[in-house]
Design an enzyme around this catalytic site. Structure first.
Site, PDB file in Angstrom:
ATOM      1  N   HIS A 124      43.713  57.946  -6.939  1.00 46.26           N
ATOM      2  CA  HIS A 124      44.616  56.940  -7.515  1.00 46.26           C
ATOM      3  C   HIS A 124      45.659  57.704  -8.337  1.00 46.26           C
ATOM      4  O   HIS A 124      45.355  58.752  -8.912  1.00 46.26           O
ATOM      5  CB  HIS A 124      43.785  56.027  -8.419  1.00 46.26           C
ATOM      6  CG  HIS A 124      44.511  54.849  -8.970  1.00 46.26           C
ATOM      7  ND1 HIS A 124      45.356  54.934 -10.044  1.00 46.26           N
ATOM      8  CD2 HIS A 124      44.505  53.553  -8.596  1.00 46.26           C
ATOM      9  CE1 HIS A 124      45.836  53.727 -10.309  1.00 46.26           C
ATOM     10  NE2 HIS A 124      45.335  52.869  -9.453  1.00 46.26           N
ATOM     11  N   ASP A 135      36.672  59.981 -12.274  1.00 45.02           N
ATOM     12  CA  ASP A 135      37.372  58.702 -12.394  1.00 45.02           C
ATOM     13  C   ASP A 135      36.411  57.649 -11.845  1.00 45.02           C
ATOM     14  O   ASP A 135      36.217  57.534 -10.640  1.00 45.02           O
ATOM     15  CB  ASP A 135      38.669  58.784 -11.580  1.00 45.02           C
ATOM     16  CG  ASP A 135      39.357  57.430 -11.447  1.00 45.02           C
ATOM     17  OD1 ASP A 135      38.756  56.411 -11.854  1.00 45.02           O
ATOM     18  OD2 ASP A 135      40.473  57.394 -10.920  1.00 45.02           O
ATOM     19  N   GLN A 144      36.387  52.569 -10.051  1.00 45.30           N
ATOM     20  CA  GLN A 144      35.809  51.705  -9.011  1.00 45.30           C
ATOM     21  C   GLN A 144      34.299  51.852  -8.929  1.00 45.30           C
ATOM     22  O   GLN A 144      33.644  51.034  -8.278  1.00 45.30           O
ATOM     23  CB  GLN A 144      36.429  52.039  -7.636  1.00 45.30           C
ATOM     24  CG  GLN A 144      37.913  51.807  -7.542  1.00 45.30           C
ATOM     25  CD  GLN A 144      38.300  50.334  -7.701  1.00 45.30           C
ATOM     26  OE1 GLN A 144      37.473  49.433  -7.603  1.00 45.30           O
ATOM     27  NE2 GLN A 144      39.572  50.092  -7.987  1.00 45.30           N
ATOM     28  N   LYS A 153      37.673  45.872 -14.613  1.00 41.00           N
ATOM     29  CA  LYS A 153      37.192  45.902 -13.225  1.00 41.00           C
ATOM     30  C   LYS A 153      35.692  45.622 -13.166  1.00 41.00           C
ATOM     31  O   LYS A 153      35.078  45.661 -12.107  1.00 41.00           O
ATOM     32  CB  LYS A 153      37.498  47.270 -12.597  1.00 41.00           C
ATOM     33  CG  LYS A 153      39.003  47.509 -12.392  1.00 41.00           C
ATOM     34  CD  LYS A 153      39.244  48.824 -11.709  1.00 41.00           C
ATOM     35  CE  LYS A 153      40.671  49.299 -11.846  1.00 41.00           C
ATOM     36  NZ  LYS A 153      41.617  48.609 -10.978  1.00 41.00           N
ATOM     37  N   CYS A 178      48.387  52.345  -5.146  1.00 43.79           N
ATOM     38  CA  CYS A 178      48.543  53.447  -6.111  1.00 43.79           C
ATOM     39  C   CYS A 178      47.884  54.727  -5.613  1.00 43.79           C
ATOM     40  O   CYS A 178      47.300  55.482  -6.398  1.00 43.79           O
ATOM     41  CB  CYS A 178      47.967  53.080  -7.482  1.00 43.79           C
ATOM     42  SG  CYS A 178      48.740  51.670  -8.229  1.00 43.79           S
TER      43      CYS A 178
END
Ligand code: PMP
Length: 403
Positions: free
Chosen positions: A118, A195, A198, A221, A359
């Site tokens: 991303h 990261d 998600q 999220k 993104c």
């Protein structure tokens, strides 16, 4: 786990029963318990934290700090001083870049990312590489979209100071083999940043088992409000991090010319924090843990597999990523129909999917397309909604192409 029972907890899903929300990788809906916690905060507990001696503010401070403890348990961090409240994944990664690696990278040191990042886990490193003369290198993906560990072995060297990688691709829905990657990175004494934007919503994270140096994720999220996120860092690294924000509540004492900062975590949290966001995050974690992270992972994976299988069986559709699905994210294209036209058609039919590059422009380029459609499902979605999407795609093809 009864799908309708779960849906009953989400006012948006109940109030709009014919709306199919398949954009959960962008942000998730909020359960009543999170909404109630925010209302309760504003009705009863709206006091600033860490400042006042009166008991009401002290109570809010305790609620706020209890969430730090809850987040530490959620990701199995050893110490709640490793938990920094941020505005989200983007801010967390930028904080690591500008507060730590800016001061720890020299010319020709290497930062390694994957081609599937991303932009939030790419631009901060591009920027830093330009500033410090460091080299930015890329791990490739296999033809089926999974991370190419052979490429990782070649790209990561003794000059690599940081490997910054997503746990779950927000486009392909793949879960990267972090254990293997972290082992390679640590063999070269490189740090690892995960990261988890998600991943945190869908899979159980255990930072002691995985052993990354850093990990960042966003509350919105995973059922919590927007504007709240978490940066986890190993204590010894956080202690060496320079605050990127200076101001109130992060200092021990100040004179006319200088200041002495507090210890972590407070030295890295200047200013009034997002108190209601933290309280909402706490309730969101309660909700997720009540359903169970293993159950959530299974529901999302099964939905992802179901949609993948249904789309793959349908004429004129290309689905990206491996056959064996791991999460609820499925990206695809429909022959001869631009993703934006397709998303507009679906919107007319009350189905919300994302169209574009999500993104992750270098990944879209790597896939050899201009854009994709993305359906991203969460544990409150169901197969009936997947069937509806497929049915509308079939109708759309005959509408646009006469197919
Ligand atoms: N990384 C990944 C993999 C993401 O999917 C996202 C959000 N789409 C981000 C980082 C950025 O998250 P936020 O916008 O909440 O900071």
């Amino acid at each position: 786990m009864d799908n309708q029972e779960i849906r009953n907890d989400f006012p948006m899903l109940i109030k709009h029963p014919h709306f199919i929300y398949f954009d959960n990788a962008a942000t998730t809906q909020k359960p009543q318990s999170v909404i109630d916690a925010l209302t309760n905060y504003y009705e009863n507990d709206n006091f600033n934290v860490h400042r006042s001696v009166y008991s009401a503010a002290e109570r809010t401070t305790q609620m706020f700090e209890a969430c730090r403890e809850k987040v530490a348990q959620f990701i199995n961090a050893k110490d709640n001083k490793s938990i920094i409240f941020t505005a989200g994944t983007t801010q967390g990664i930028n904080q690591v870049a500008n507060g730590y690696y800016k001061y720890h990278l020299k010319k020709d040191d290497e930062i390694v990312v994957s081609i599937a990042e991303h932009h939030s886990n790419l631009l901060p490193w591009q920027n830093l590489a330009k500033q410090n003369g460091a080299k930015l290198k890329f791990i490739d993906i296999n033809n089926n979209g999974t991370l190419n560990l052979n490429s990782a072995k070649k790209v990561i060297t003794d000059n690599t100071k940081l490997v910054s990688i997503t746990a779950v691709s927000n486009v392909l829905g793949t879960i990267n083999n972090l254990a293997a990657l972290i082992e390679i990175a640590h063999q070269h004494n490189a740090d690892v940043l995960i990261d988890a934007a998600q991943a945190a919503p869908e899979i159980k994270i255990d930072v002691q088992k995985l052993n990354p140096e850093w990990l960042a994720f966003s509350g919105h999220k995973m059922l919590a409000p927007t504007g709240i996120g978490i940066l986890y860092g190993k204590k010894e690294l956080l202690a060496k991090m320079n605050p990127t924000q200076l101001g109130g509540e992060m200092i021990e004492h100040v004179d006319k010319n200088d200041f002495k900062a507090k210890d972590i975590p407070y030295r890295l949290e200047a200013g009034t924090p997002n108190v209601e966001g933290v309280i909402g995050l706490s309730k969101a974690i309660d909700y997720l843990e009540n359903i169970g992270m293993n159950n959530i992972e299974n529901i999302c994976k099964n939905l992802g597999q179901y949609l993948y299988d249904q789309l793959s069986k349908t004429d004129g559709i290309s689905v990206y990523g491996p056959k064996q699905r791991q999460t609820g994210i499925v990206s695809f294209n429909i022959d001869k129909i631009h993703p934006h036209d397709a998303a507009t058609y679906l919107d007319f039919n009350h189905i919300a999917v994302r169209a574009g590059q999500h993104c992750a422009e270098p990944l879209t380029n790597k896939l050899g397309v201009n854009a994709t459609l993305r359906a991203s499902m969460y544990f409150y979605n169901n197969k009936h909604e997947c069937d509806k999407l497929v049915q509308k795609i079939i109708e759309m093809r005959s509408f646009f192409n006469g197919a």
